[in-house]
Design a protein around this motif. Structure first.
Motif, PDB file in Angstrom:
ATOM      1  N   VAL B 185       0.842  -1.199   0.000  1.00  0.00           N
ATOM      2  CA  VAL B 185       0.000   0.000   0.000  1.00  0.00           C
ATOM      3  C   VAL B 185       0.875   1.246   0.000  1.00  0.00           C
ATOM      4  N   SER B 186       0.596   2.113  -0.932  1.00  0.00           N
ATOM      5  CA  SER B 186       1.274   3.410  -0.949  1.00  0.00           C
ATOM      6  C   SER B 186       0.225   4.453  -0.599  1.00  0.00           C
ATOM      7  N   PRO B 187       0.186   4.864   0.693  1.00  0.00           N
ATOM      8  CA  PRO B 187      -0.927   5.693   1.156  1.00  0.00           C
ATOM      9  C   PRO B 187      -0.864   7.126   0.626  1.00  0.00           C
ATOM     10  N   THR B 188      -2.024   7.689   0.436  1.00  0.00           N
ATOM     11  CA  THR B 188      -2.098   9.076  -0.020  1.00  0.00           C
ATOM     12  C   THR B 188      -3.456   9.657   0.361  1.00  0.00           C
ATOM     13  N   ALA B 189      -3.504  10.979   0.449  1.00  0.00           N
ATOM     14  CA  ALA B 189      -4.808  11.636   0.574  1.00  0.00           C
ATOM     15  C   ALA B 189      -5.474  11.508  -0.780  1.00  0.00           C
ATOM     16  N   VAL B 190      -6.799  11.396  -0.794  1.00  0.00           N
ATOM     17  CA  VAL B 190      -7.480  11.243  -2.070  1.00  0.00           C
ATOM     18  C   VAL B 190      -8.454  12.376  -2.344  1.00  0.00           C
ATOM     19  N   GLN B 191      -8.476  13.390  -1.469  1.00  0.00           N
ATOM     20  CA  GLN B 191      -9.257  14.566  -1.818  1.00  0.00           C
ATOM     21  C   GLN B 191      -8.665  15.790  -1.151  1.00  0.00           C
ATOM     22  N   GLY B 192      -9.058  16.942  -1.642  1.00  0.00           N
ATOM     23  CA  GLY B 192      -8.509  18.182  -1.108  1.00  0.00           C
ATOM     24  C   GLY B 192      -7.591  18.832  -2.127  1.00  0.00           C
ATOM     25  N   GLU B 193      -7.308  20.091  -1.868  1.00  0.00           N
ATOM     26  CA  GLU B 193      -6.542  20.925  -2.794  1.00  0.00           C
ATOM     27  C   GLU B 193      -5.184  20.324  -3.156  1.00  0.00           C
ATOM     28  N   GLU B 194      -4.514  19.754  -2.143  1.00  0.00           N
ATOM     29  CA  GLU B 194      -3.143  19.304  -2.347  1.00  0.00           C
ATOM     30  C   GLU B 194      -3.048  17.816  -2.646  1.00  0.00           C
ATOM     31  N   ALA B 195      -4.195  17.166  -2.703  1.00  0.00           N
ATOM     32  CA  ALA B 195      -4.195  15.707  -2.841  1.00  0.00           C
ATOM     33  C   ALA B 195      -3.415  15.250  -4.082  1.00  0.00           C
ATOM     34  N   TYR B 196      -3.552  16.021  -5.182  1.00  0.00           N
ATOM     35  CA  TYR B 196      -2.910  15.571  -6.425  1.00  0.00           C
ATOM     36  C   TYR B 196      -1.407  15.410  -6.259  1.00  0.00           C
ATOM     37  N   ILE B 214      -3.157  -0.726  -8.326  1.00  0.00           N
ATOM     38  CA  ILE B 214      -4.555  -0.271  -8.350  1.00  0.00           C
ATOM     39  C   ILE B 214      -4.572   1.120  -7.725  1.00  0.00           C
ATOM     40  N   ILE B 215      -5.104   2.099  -8.467  1.00  0.00           N
ATOM     41  CA  ILE B 215      -5.242   3.429  -7.884  1.00  0.00           C
ATOM     42  C   ILE B 215      -6.731   3.635  -7.668  1.00  0.00           C
ATOM     43  N   GLY B 216      -7.118   3.871  -6.399  1.00  0.00           N
ATOM     44  CA  GLY B 216      -8.550   3.852  -6.110  1.00  0.00           C
ATOM     45  C   GLY B 216      -9.015   4.941  -5.169  1.00  0.00           C
ATOM     46  N   ARG B 217     -10.298   5.196  -5.286  1.00  0.00           N
ATOM     47  CA  ARG B 217     -10.953   6.135  -4.386  1.00  0.00           C
ATOM     48  C   ARG B 217     -12.429   5.799  -4.371  1.00  0.00           C
ATOM     49  N   GLY B 218     -13.046   5.934  -3.217  1.00  0.00           N
ATOM     50  CA  GLY B 218     -14.478   5.648  -3.119  1.00  0.00           C
ATOM     51  C   GLY B 218     -15.301   6.704  -3.839  1.00  0.00           C
ATOM     52  N   GLY B 219     -16.605   6.467  -3.874  1.00  0.00           N
ATOM     53  CA  GLY B 219     -17.488   7.399  -4.560  1.00  0.00           C
ATOM     54  C   GLY B 219     -17.517   8.754  -3.879  1.00  0.00           C
ATOM     55  N   GLY B 220     -17.820   9.795  -4.639  1.00  0.00           N
ATOM     56  CA  GLY B 220     -17.899  11.125  -4.073  1.00  0.00           C
ATOM     57  C   GLY B 220     -18.421  12.071  -5.126  1.00  0.00           C
ATOM     58  N   SER B 221     -18.494  13.350  -4.752  1.00  0.00           N
ATOM     59  CA  SER B 221     -18.977  14.337  -5.710  1.00  0.00           C
ATOM     60  C   SER B 221     -17.899  14.600  -6.756  1.00  0.00           C
ATOM     61  N   PHE B 222     -18.289  15.305  -7.785  1.00  0.00           N
ATOM     62  CA  PHE B 222     -17.344  15.718  -8.819  1.00  0.00           C
ATOM     63  C   PHE B 222     -16.169  16.439  -8.169  1.00  0.00           C
ATOM     64  N   GLU B 223     -16.520  17.263  -7.193  1.00  0.00           N
ATOM     65  CA  GLU B 223     -15.538  18.040  -6.444  1.00  0.00           C
ATOM     66  C   GLU B 223     -14.550  17.104  -5.724  1.00  0.00           C
ATOM     67  N   ASP B 224     -15.107  16.060  -5.084  1.00  0.00           N
ATOM     68  CA  ASP B 224     -14.279  15.108  -4.327  1.00  0.00           C
ATOM     69  C   ASP B 224     -13.288  14.389  -5.228  1.00  0.00           C
ATOM     70  N   LEU B 225     -13.743  14.062  -6.429  1.00  0.00           N
ATOM     71  CA  LEU B 225     -12.903  13.267  -7.341  1.00  0.00           C
ATOM     72  C   LEU B 225     -11.920  14.139  -8.111  1.00  0.00           C
ATOM     73  N   PHE B 226     -12.042  15.459  -7.912  1.00  0.00           N
ATOM     74  CA  PHE B 226     -11.308  16.391  -8.751  1.00  0.00           C
ATOM     75  C   PHE B 226      -9.798  16.149  -8.837  1.00  0.00           C
ATOM     76  N   PRO B 227      -9.121  15.770  -7.719  1.00  0.00           N
ATOM     77  CA  PRO B 227      -7.661  15.566  -7.830  1.00  0.00           C
ATOM     78  C   PRO B 227      -7.284  14.545  -8.906  1.00  0.00           C
ATOM     79  N   PHE B 228      -8.198  13.606  -9.183  1.00  0.00           N
ATOM     80  CA  PHE B 228      -7.883  12.561 -10.165  1.00  0.00           C
ATOM     81  C   PHE B 228      -8.027  13.068 -11.602  1.00  0.00           C
ATOM     82  N   ASN B 229      -8.386  14.336 -11.736  1.00  0.00           N
ATOM     83  CA  ASN B 229      -8.395  14.938 -13.064  1.00  0.00           C
ATOM     84  C   ASN B 229      -7.127  15.763 -13.302  1.00  0.00           C
ATOM     85  N   HIS B 230      -6.353  15.952 -12.249  1.00  0.00           N
ATOM     86  CA  HIS B 230      -5.221  16.867 -12.368  1.00  0.00           C
ATOM     87  C   HIS B 230      -4.180  16.329 -13.360  1.00  0.00           C
ATOM     88  N   PRO B 231      -3.682  17.223 -14.217  1.00  0.00           N
ATOM     89  CA  PRO B 231      -2.699  16.787 -15.227  1.00  0.00           C
ATOM     90  C   PRO B 231      -1.489  16.078 -14.635  1.00  0.00           C
TER      91      PRO B 231
END
Lengths: 60, 417
Positions: B185-196, B214-231
């Protein structure tokens, strides 16, 4: 170097194919069978010995 | 008045001025409004004058926020598109609208035909994602030929997610049930401004140390998932040497990270199922292989022992003796056939001989002697003329039952008689 399950299975399939081939002589087929049985055992051992282990990497 | 207008028209024509019909200008307006700068554009404004319509189409206006209100654009959203709206339209809502300006000649007005409508705050982030998507796509991160195949039998599975979240539990459960192995397991924050930033670092730590990630995150709002859109996250995923499976949010959520991953799984559990095979199925498969292998060897042995049996049989003394008797029988049968054939032939020959004899007898010149004729011969030659004979010669007279030696006393020719 320990072989991976993938390599073992591929070897095993090769052996089965050769035994099934009518061109392969009886002597050779018996030798292949013995070889196959050993690999089969290794595969079974690999499956049986699998256990969950969790490693946590530290953050920087 | 008519005469006056006619006069103006006349005058203008004289001065070389062209006069248009309404429909000519109307279609000119339509073509001017086709300008690409007015097509497929995002427009931000406040909803005013919203009038729900029985038809299901939405009519409203967009205007700038209060401080610089002064411009208004009339909008229409067709029912088919309005049905997809995720929120209720209300006057005063700050929105982002995607659509095109179009001309409606029957009413002589232009309108903004809205295809998509979003709350402005969220809308901006969506826009950003669209921009990122175009940019990252141009960089080649989503190309199908970049996708790496997953290993068939991984020994070590990496998980990049929160160490406290349900994702890790789900993956752990599936893997321990299907095929227990080492989870790294390589732990990380999965939401928030700095998560990316953390996600990128977590990927960097684990890449190359496991067989699949496997890179994963549970369900959430568009906002919650936003770090996974970061370039940066997208580039980190596409740059991994280890194959990456993404499982971010619910099945219906798509992030740019999903496009960059080698495989996208609908949920973390599904990702785990994709990554490891079911051990019980593997054990069954092994049993199958063993059966096949044993079966072919046994068939081969059977065949060999059958062949040996045949050879032994052919070499056995009993069989040789039997073979001798058989051959002897063959010979006697042949002899029989020969004899039968031969005796039959003999009988036939005899028959034909007899018939020949009979035919021959019919033609025998001596046969006439039986009827009282005689034959005169001189030294074995038949005498046919008196001219061949002279007096004093010795001749033979043959009659039916013997011969008479005679001496010629005189010769008389018939004509002379």
């Amino acid at each position: 170097m320990k072989k991976s399950y993938e390599e073992l299975i591929s070897e095993l399939k090769d052996i089965v194919r050769k035994i099934e081939d009518n061109e392969t002589g009886l002597d050779e087929s018996i030798a292949l069978y013995e070889q196959g049985a050993v690999i089969l055992k290794q595969c079974e051992d690999l499956l049986a010995s699998a256990e969950l282990k969790i490693t946590m990497l530290g953050r920087d | 008045m008519a005469w006056y207008q006619d006069k103006i028209r006349e005058e203008k024509r004289e001065h070389g001025i062209e006069i248009f019909s309404v429909s000519e200008i109307s279609s000119l307006i339509s073509s001017v409004l086709d300008d690409p700068r007015l097509q497929e554009i995002w427009l931000r404004g406040e909803v005013t004058n919203f009038r729900p319509h029985a038809s299901g189409h939405r009519y409203f206006s967009l205007s700038d926020r209060k401080e610089n209100a002064g411009s208004v654009i009339q909008c229409i959203m067709w029912r088919s598109e309005a049905q997809r709206l995720a929120f209720d339209l209300k006057d005063g809502t700050d929105v982002l609208a995607l659509g095109s300006i179009g001309h409606y000649p029957p009413q002589g007005k232009y309108q903004f035909y809205v295809r998509e409508l979003r709350h402005a705050g969220e809308g901006e982030k969506h826009l950003l994602v669209e921009q990122w998507k175009a940019m990252l796509s141009a960089e080649g991160h989503f190309l199908p030929e970049r996708k790496k195949p997953l290993p068939g039998y991984p020994q070590r599975v990496g998980v990049v997610t929160s160490e406290t979240g349900a994702v890790l539990q789900d993956i752990r459960n599936v893997i321990s049930r299907r095929f227990p192995l080492e989870l790294v397991v390589s732990p990380t924050a999965v939401q928030g401004e700095e998560a990316y930033r953390e996600i990128v670092r977590a990927l960097g730590r684990i890449d190359g140390r496991v067989d699949v990630i496997i890179i994963g995150r549970g369900g959430g709002s568009f906002e919650d998932l936003f770090p996974f859109n970061h370039p940066d996250v997208v580039r980190a995923i596409s740059g991994c040497t280890t194959p990456v499976v993404s499982a971010i949010g619910h099945e219906t959520d798509f992030t740019l990270a999903d496009f960059a991953a080698d495989v996208r799984a609908p949920t973390p559990s599904a990702a785990a199922e994709l990554v490891v095979k079911d051990r019980s199925l593997l054990t069954e498969a092994l049993a199958g292989i063993q059966k096949t292998m044993g079966g072919s060897l046994i068939r081969k042995l059977d065949r060999a022992s059958h062949d040996i049996g045949l050879l032994r049989e052919r070499l056995s003394p009993v069989r040789t003796g039997r073979l001798l008797v058989l051959r002897r029988q063959d010979v006697s049968v042949l002899a029989d056939r020969l004899e039968r054939a031969f005796s039959g032939r003999l009988a036939r020959e005899r028959l034909s001989l007899e018939s020949l004899e009979a035919r021959l007898t019919g033609r025998n010149p001596l046969a006439v002697l039986g009827r009282g004729y005689c034959l005169v011969e001189r030294e074995g030659t038949v005498v046919r003329s008196v001219r061949e004979v002279s007096a004093g010669e010795k001749l033979d007279v043959r009659i039916a039952d013997g011969r008479i030696d005679v001496v010629v006393k005189g010769v008389f020719h018939e004509k002379e008689l």
